[in-house]
Scaffold this active site. Structure first.
Site, short mmCIF file in Angstrom:
data_model
loop_
_atom_site.label_atom_id
_atom_site.label_comp_id
_atom_site.label_asym_id
_atom_site.label_seq_id
_atom_site.Cartn_x
_atom_site.Cartn_y
_atom_site.Cartn_z
N TYR A 148 -37.90 -59.70 -2.95
CA TYR A 148 -37.61 -58.71 -3.99
C TYR A 148 -37.87 -57.30 -3.50
CZ TYR A 148 -37.50 -62.48 -7.50
OH TYR A 148 -37.19 -63.59 -8.24
N SER A 156 -33.14 -65.62 -15.64
CA SER A 156 -31.87 -65.02 -16.07
C SER A 156 -31.50 -65.41 -17.51
CB SER A 156 -30.73 -65.42 -15.13
OG SER A 156 -29.62 -64.54 -15.26
N LEU A 169 -30.94 -63.59 -19.98
CA LEU A 169 -29.95 -62.67 -20.55
C LEU A 169 -28.68 -62.58 -19.71
CD1 LEU A 169 -32.30 -59.79 -21.78
CD2 LEU A 169 -31.10 -61.50 -23.17
N PHE A 215 -27.87 -61.68 -16.64
CA PHE A 215 -27.59 -60.44 -15.91
C PHE A 215 -27.15 -59.33 -16.85
CE2 PHE A 215 -28.02 -59.62 -11.53
CZ PHE A 215 -27.11 -58.66 -11.10
N GLY A 216 -27.64 -59.38 -18.09
CA GLY A 216 -27.32 -58.37 -19.08
C GLY A 216 -26.10 -58.68 -19.93
N THR A 259 -26.79 -59.26 -23.65
CA THR A 259 -27.38 -58.19 -24.47
C THR A 259 -26.34 -57.52 -25.36
OG1 THR A 259 -26.97 -56.43 -22.85
CG2 THR A 259 -29.02 -57.69 -22.62
N GLY A 260 -25.08 -57.78 -25.10
CA GLY A 260 -24.00 -57.16 -25.86
C GLY A 260 -23.57 -55.80 -25.34
N LYS A 261 -24.30 -55.23 -24.37
CA LYS A 261 -23.97 -53.86 -23.96
C LYS A 261 -22.63 -53.78 -23.24
CE LYS A 261 -26.85 -53.82 -19.75
NZ LYS A 261 -28.01 -53.13 -19.13
#
Length: 352
Positions: free
Chosen positions: A53, A240, A242, A244-245, A248-250
């Site tokens: 990381y 993971s 979410l 990878f986003g 989230t709905g964004k």
């Protein structure tokens, strides 16, 4: 916060685990300190990192996360949190990790743990994962097993370090007090069962935890692996949650929204598959129809699955982290869960 035992060990971990893979790229030392302090204040005692990381891995940033985490660790009582890190295996193109390890042999396993401990400024890891299998398996967005990948360009079988040798190296580290428990990550049912079989037959350390991807778009764990977890007493550490986003709905609201998808183009092929945008829309609409944020829906679903021991969350801002943590206390009712299943059955696992 609720807690659970890590597999067959006496290690007690929070049901929410703080992931750190943005530290050193998207997040600074100060950001990390704030996140870590906040997590502990909310009852989260479980911290997850890895030698490779931050993610996505690059030569100029590799190991920064552990270094940043180490600066924070040295200011805290070591027994106030549970710390997990991961040992990278051989993977094409990642020559900057220990010179590009040829395999998960004794020397590489010992070097990885030794170097992690130095960067983390601690004497031991509570949990040490093999980050991915050495052998040929589908992972990181691959989903089909390919027997031809077992062979080199001349058609000869490719050798890989035996699971017994890997367990023997980890056993040494346990006996030396460097690690307390072992886990596997991105592993398949056959591999987990084989590690368990060898451990039993050879009196070697038993796998306590499995860290695999699990979310509303990737429920492959439910096809065979959950029975293994149940019957063998293994804790799933879901990563993971979410997607990878995407959950989230964004990106539904704005496909060019700032996030890992738009910042790291071409990364995370798992979420480049054609069904992902439509699944994002449907789960986002479902959440909002029930007065929930898409993040609350996605996280609560994973947090409260019967086979999930702990869920690894990550964030680039304190606002995101606060919503992720508070989502643990959101419980989905039967109607919402039934609607989730209807979406799942009509577009199953768009991001395997």
């Amino acid at each position: 916060m609720d807690y659970t035992l890590l597999g067959n060990t006496d290690i007690r971990v929070s049901k929410v685990c703080l992931g750190t893979m943005t530290y050193g790229d998207q997040n600074t030392q100060a950001d990390a300190n704030d996140q870590l302090d906040y997590a502990l204040s909310q009852g989260i005692n479980f911290i997850d990192t890895a030698e490779m990381y931050p993610v996505p891995p690059r030569a100029e940033t590799v190991t920064r996360t552990e270094t940043i985490l180490g600066h924070w660790i040295k200011t805290k009582p070591r027994d106030s949190f549970i710390l997990a890190s991961k040992i990278a295996g051989p993977r094409r193109g990642m020559h900057w990790i220990r010179g590009g390890p040829s395999g998960l042999d004794r020397d590489n396993i010992r070097a990885a743990v030794h170097d992690s401990l130095q960067r983390l400024q601690t004497d031991y890891l509570d949990l040490s994962y093999l980050h991915w299998p050495e052998r040929n398996v589908p992972m990181f967005g691959q989903y089909q097993f390919d027997p031809l990948a077992e062979l080199d360009k001349d058609g000869n079988p490719i050798a890989w370090v035996s699971m017994q040798a890997q367990l023997e190296a980890l056993d040494e580290l346990i006996k030396e007090g460097k690690i307390r428990a072992i886990g596997l990550s991105n592993e398949q049912p056959w591999g987990l069962m084989e590690f368990l079989r060898i451990a039993k037959e050879r009196n070697l350390p038993r796998v306590a935890a499995l860290q695999n991807c699990y979310n509303l778009m990737n429920r492959g764990m439910e096809f065979g692996m959950t029975e293994v977890l149940y019957r063998e007493g293994i804790s799933l550490m879901a990563y993971s949650p979410l997607a990878f986003g995407h959950l989230t709905g964004k990106y539904v609201d704005d496909p060019q929204a700032v996030g890992r998808v738009t910042q790291f183009l071409g990364y995370a092929q798992r979420y480049k598959k054609p069904g992902v945008p439509e699944a994002s829309k449907r789960y986002t609409a479902l959440a909002r129809a029930h007065g929930l944020s898409p993040t609350q829906l996605a996280l609560s679903f994973v947090y409260h699955r019967w086979f999930v021991g702990s869920t690894v969350i990550g964030a680039t801002s304190m606002t995101q982290l606060a919503e992720n943590v508070s989502s643990y206390f959101v419980k989905l009712n039967a109607d919402v869960l039934a609607e989730i299943e209807q979406i799942h059955l009509t577009m199953m696992n768009p991001a395997p």
